[in-house]
Scaffold this motif. Structure first.
Motif, PDB file in Angstrom:
ATOM      1  N   ILE A 221       0.833  -1.195   0.000  1.00 11.15           N
ATOM      2  CA  ILE A 221       0.000   0.000   0.000  1.00 11.15           C
ATOM      3  C   ILE A 221       0.872   1.250   0.000  1.00 11.15           C
ATOM      4  O   ILE A 221       0.549   2.252  -0.636  1.00 11.15           O
ATOM      5  CB  ILE A 221      -0.965  -0.014   1.204  1.00 11.15           C
ATOM      6  N   ALA A 222       2.008   1.185   0.694  1.00  7.61           N
ATOM      7  CA  ALA A 222       2.896   2.345   0.776  1.00  7.61           C
ATOM      8  C   ALA A 222       3.460   2.739  -0.584  1.00  7.61           C
ATOM      9  O   ALA A 222       3.679   3.914  -0.840  1.00  7.61           O
ATOM     10  CB  ALA A 222       4.038   2.056   1.752  1.00  7.61           C
ATOM     11  N   VAL A 223       3.691   1.777  -1.465  1.00  7.44           N
ATOM     12  CA  VAL A 223       4.256   2.103  -2.780  1.00  7.44           C
ATOM     13  C   VAL A 223       3.190   2.184  -3.865  1.00  7.44           C
ATOM     14  O   VAL A 223       3.504   2.521  -5.002  1.00  7.44           O
ATOM     15  CB  VAL A 223       5.348   1.083  -3.201  1.00  7.44           C
ATOM     16  N   CYS A 224       1.957   1.893  -3.506  1.00  5.36           N
ATOM     17  CA  CYS A 224       0.870   1.891  -4.483  1.00  5.36           C
ATOM     18  C   CYS A 224       0.553   3.315  -4.916  1.00  5.36           C
ATOM     19  O   CYS A 224       0.521   4.240  -4.106  1.00  5.36           O
ATOM     20  CB  CYS A 224      -0.366   1.237  -3.862  1.00  5.36           C
ATOM     21  N   GLY A 225       0.295   3.483  -6.193  1.00  2.81           N
ATOM     22  CA  GLY A 225      -0.059   4.803  -6.719  1.00  2.81           C
ATOM     23  C   GLY A 225      -1.458   5.233  -6.300  1.00  2.81           C
ATOM     24  O   GLY A 225      -1.731   6.418  -6.173  1.00  2.81           O
ATOM     25  N   GLN A 226      -2.349   4.287  -6.106  1.00  2.00           N
ATOM     26  CA  GLN A 226      -3.720   4.587  -5.719  1.00  2.00           C
ATOM     27  C   GLN A 226      -4.094   3.732  -4.504  1.00  2.00           C
ATOM     28  O   GLN A 226      -4.785   2.712  -4.627  1.00  2.00           O
ATOM     29  CB  GLN A 226      -4.658   4.320  -6.880  1.00  2.00           C
ATOM     30  N   PRO A 227      -3.639   4.126  -3.316  1.00  2.00           N
ATOM     31  CA  PRO A 227      -3.858   3.288  -2.134  1.00  2.00           C
ATOM     32  C   PRO A 227      -5.333   3.131  -1.748  1.00  2.00           C
ATOM     33  O   PRO A 227      -5.715   2.094  -1.221  1.00  2.00           O
ATOM     34  CB  PRO A 227      -3.067   3.994  -1.029  1.00  2.00           C
ATOM     35  N   GLN A 228      -6.170   4.141  -2.052  1.00  2.00           N
ATOM     36  CA  GLN A 228      -7.583   4.030  -1.678  1.00  2.00           C
ATOM     37  C   GLN A 228      -8.269   2.904  -2.448  1.00  2.00           C
ATOM     38  O   GLN A 228      -9.056   2.148  -1.885  1.00  2.00           O
ATOM     39  CB  GLN A 228      -8.316   5.363  -1.918  1.00  2.00           C
ATOM     40  N   GLN A 229      -7.955   2.785  -3.717  1.00  2.00           N
ATOM     41  CA  GLN A 229      -8.554   1.713  -4.508  1.00  2.00           C
ATOM     42  C   GLN A 229      -8.056   0.351  -4.053  1.00  2.00           C
ATOM     43  O   GLN A 229      -8.821  -0.617  -4.002  1.00  2.00           O
ATOM     44  CB  GLN A 229      -8.262   1.923  -5.992  1.00  2.00           C
ATOM     45  N   LEU A 230      -6.770   0.264  -3.719  1.00  2.00           N
ATOM     46  CA  LEU A 230      -6.228  -0.997  -3.224  1.00  2.00           C
ATOM     47  C   LEU A 230      -6.886  -1.379  -1.900  1.00  2.00           C
ATOM     48  O   LEU A 230      -7.214  -2.542  -1.678  1.00  2.00           O
ATOM     49  CB  LEU A 230      -4.705  -0.907  -3.057  1.00  2.00           C
ATOM     50  N   LEU A 231      -7.098  -0.396  -1.035  1.00  3.60           N
ATOM     51  CA  LEU A 231      -7.777  -0.677   0.238  1.00  3.60           C
ATOM     52  C   LEU A 231      -9.197  -1.182   0.009  1.00  3.60           C
ATOM     53  O   LEU A 231      -9.669  -2.066   0.734  1.00  3.60           O
ATOM     54  CB  LEU A 231      -7.782   0.564   1.128  1.00  3.60           C
ATOM     55  N   GLN A 232      -9.884  -0.641  -0.978  1.00  2.73           N
ATOM     56  CA  GLN A 232     -11.240  -1.109  -1.278  1.00  2.73           C
ATOM     57  C   GLN A 232     -11.216  -2.561  -1.747  1.00  2.73           C
ATOM     58  O   GLN A 232     -12.061  -3.369  -1.343  1.00  2.73           O
ATOM     59  CB  GLN A 232     -11.889  -0.223  -2.333  1.00  2.73           C
ATOM     60  N   VAL A 233     -10.252  -2.892  -2.585  1.00  2.00           N
ATOM     61  CA  VAL A 233     -10.134  -4.275  -3.060  1.00  2.00           C
ATOM     62  C   VAL A 233      -9.807  -5.203  -1.892  1.00  2.00           C
ATOM     63  O   VAL A 233     -10.388  -6.284  -1.753  1.00  2.00           O
ATOM     64  CB  VAL A 233      -9.051  -4.377  -4.165  1.00  2.00           C
ATOM     65  N   LEU A 234      -8.873  -4.782  -1.043  1.00  2.00           N
ATOM     66  CA  LEU A 234      -8.502  -5.612   0.103  1.00  2.00           C
ATOM     67  C   LEU A 234      -9.670  -5.782   1.069  1.00  2.00           C
ATOM     68  O   LEU A 234      -9.834  -6.840   1.672  1.00  2.00           O
ATOM     69  CB  LEU A 234      -7.289  -5.007   0.823  1.00  2.00           C
ATOM     70  N   GLN A 235     -10.490  -4.745   1.217  1.00  2.00           N
ATOM     71  CA  GLN A 235     -11.648  -4.849   2.100  1.00  2.00           C
ATOM     72  C   GLN A 235     -12.619  -5.913   1.604  1.00  2.00           C
ATOM     73  O   GLN A 235     -13.216  -6.635   2.385  1.00  2.00           O
ATOM     74  CB  GLN A 235     -12.352  -3.500   2.204  1.00  2.00           C
ATOM     75  N   GLN A 236     -12.743  -6.025   0.299  1.00  2.00           N
ATOM     76  CA  GLN A 236     -13.664  -7.009  -0.268  1.00  2.00           C
ATOM     77  C   GLN A 236     -13.092  -8.424  -0.219  1.00  2.00           C
ATOM     78  O   GLN A 236     -13.843  -9.390  -0.140  1.00  2.00           O
ATOM     79  CB  GLN A 236     -13.996  -6.647  -1.718  1.00  2.00           C
ATOM     80  N   THR A 237     -11.758  -8.552  -0.263  1.00  2.00           N
ATOM     81  CA  THR A 237     -11.157  -9.886  -0.366  1.00  2.00           C
ATOM     82  C   THR A 237     -10.664 -10.449   0.958  1.00  2.00           C
ATOM     83  O   THR A 237     -10.638 -11.664   1.116  1.00  2.00           O
ATOM     84  CB  THR A 237      -9.983  -9.869  -1.358  1.00  2.00           C
ATOM     85  N   LEU A 238     -10.281  -9.590   1.895  1.00  2.00           N
ATOM     86  CA  LEU A 238      -9.727 -10.083   3.161  1.00  2.00           C
ATOM     87  C   LEU A 238     -10.830 -10.355   4.165  1.00  2.00           C
ATOM     88  O   LEU A 238     -11.872  -9.698   4.148  1.00  2.00           O
ATOM     89  CB  LEU A 238      -8.764  -9.049   3.753  1.00  2.00           C
ATOM     90  N   PRO A 239     -10.591 -11.298   5.075  1.00  2.00           N
ATOM     91  CA  PRO A 239     -11.524 -11.483   6.182  1.00  2.00           C
ATOM     92  C   PRO A 239     -11.568 -10.210   7.037  1.00  2.00           C
ATOM     93  O   PRO A 239     -10.574  -9.474   7.126  1.00  2.00           O
ATOM     94  CB  PRO A 239     -10.934 -12.649   6.974  1.00  2.00           C
ATOM     95  N   THR A 240     -12.682  -9.968   7.664  1.00  2.00           N
ATOM     96  CA  THR A 240     -12.874  -8.738   8.434  1.00  2.00           C
ATOM     97  C   THR A 240     -11.810  -8.530   9.514  1.00  2.00           C
ATOM     98  O   THR A 240     -11.274  -7.425   9.627  1.00  2.00           O
ATOM     99  CB  THR A 240     -14.287  -8.719   9.055  1.00  2.00           C
ATOM    100  N   PRO A 241     -11.452  -9.550  10.327  1.00  2.00           N
ATOM    101  CA  PRO A 241     -10.431  -9.290  11.357  1.00  2.00           C
ATOM    102  C   PRO A 241      -9.073  -8.907  10.768  1.00  2.00           C
ATOM    103  O   PRO A 241      -8.371  -8.054  11.317  1.00  2.00           O
ATOM    104  CB  PRO A 241     -10.324 -10.612  12.117  1.00  2.00           C
ATOM    105  N   VAL A 242      -8.719  -9.508   9.647  1.00  2.00           N
ATOM    106  CA  VAL A 242      -7.433  -9.199   9.015  1.00  2.00           C
ATOM    107  C   VAL A 242      -7.466  -7.779   8.446  1.00  2.00           C
ATOM    108  O   VAL A 242      -6.502  -7.019   8.586  1.00  2.00           O
ATOM    109  CB  VAL A 242      -7.096 -10.227   7.910  1.00  2.00           C
ATOM    110  N   PHE A 243      -8.587  -7.403   7.850  1.00  2.00           N
ATOM    111  CA  PHE A 243      -8.694  -6.039   7.325  1.00  2.00           C
ATOM    112  C   PHE A 243      -8.662  -5.026   8.462  1.00  2.00           C
ATOM    113  O   PHE A 243      -8.094  -3.943   8.311  1.00  2.00           O
ATOM    114  CB  PHE A 243      -9.965  -5.880   6.482  1.00  2.00           C
ATOM    115  N   GLN A 244      -9.240  -5.372   9.603  1.00  2.00           N
ATOM    116  CA  GLN A 244      -9.176  -4.478  10.764  1.00  2.00           C
ATOM    117  C   GLN A 244      -7.734  -4.307  11.236  1.00  2.00           C
ATOM    118  O   GLN A 244      -7.333  -3.211  11.634  1.00  2.00           O
ATOM    119  CB  GLN A 244     -10.058  -5.007  11.908  1.00  2.00           C
TER     120      GLN A 244
END
Length: 146
Positions: free
Chosen positions: A98-121
């Motif tokens: 995420i630190a090197v990503c050009g668009q971290p907000q979009q990556l976070l949205q993708v991770l929110q959809q794919t990761l389990p809730t505790p891991v995303f937290q």
């Protein structure tokens, strides 16, 4: 009445044997002449591994291909660690990505959809760390330009 006394006695004896077993092997481990050396080596390895995982020391910010390769490697390592159940290390790798990503907000949205809730937290709790990494990387890149 007799059964409960016998059960309590057996439980007490088993507990005492277990504690004795733990004390015996702890003393055996600590009396090993190589114990402290092995402990220092293990701690040193952990320290160097943590230093190597630092984004700014590994990455050349001038080369977009290296940044892309680093990003993909960190995503892959993060996924592998999460698959093996090592959530802490997996989240660390994902934060590096995420630190090197050009668009971290979009990556976070993708991770929110794919990761389990505790891991995303866990990932969300590391957002300040991500922000600090991005700021450090930008300041390093500016220093390199000058």
């Amino acid at each position: 009445m007799i059964g409960s006394r016998t059960g309590a006695l057996v439980a007490g004896v088993c507990g005492a044997l277990f504690i004795g077993y733990c004390i015996y092997f702890d003393r055996k481990r600590r009396s090993d002449p190589n114990f402290k050396r092995k402990l220092r080596e293990r701690r040193q390895k952990q320290k160097t591994a943590k230093e190597k995982s630092d984004v700014s020391s590994v990455l050349d910010l001038k080369d977009p291909e290296k940044i892309q390769k680093f990003f993909l490697d960190e995503i892959q390592l993060g996924e592998e660690c999460l698959a093996h159940g090592d959530y802490e290390t997996g989240v660390d790798h994902l934060t590096n990505a995420i630190a090197v990503c050009g668009q971290p907000q979009q990556l976070l949205q993708v991770l929110q959809q794919t990761l389990p809730t505790p891991v995303f937290q866990m990932l969300l709790t590391k957002l300040p760390t991500i922000s600090q990494k991005i700021i450090n990387m930008q300041s390093l890149a500016e220093d390199d330009v000058e």
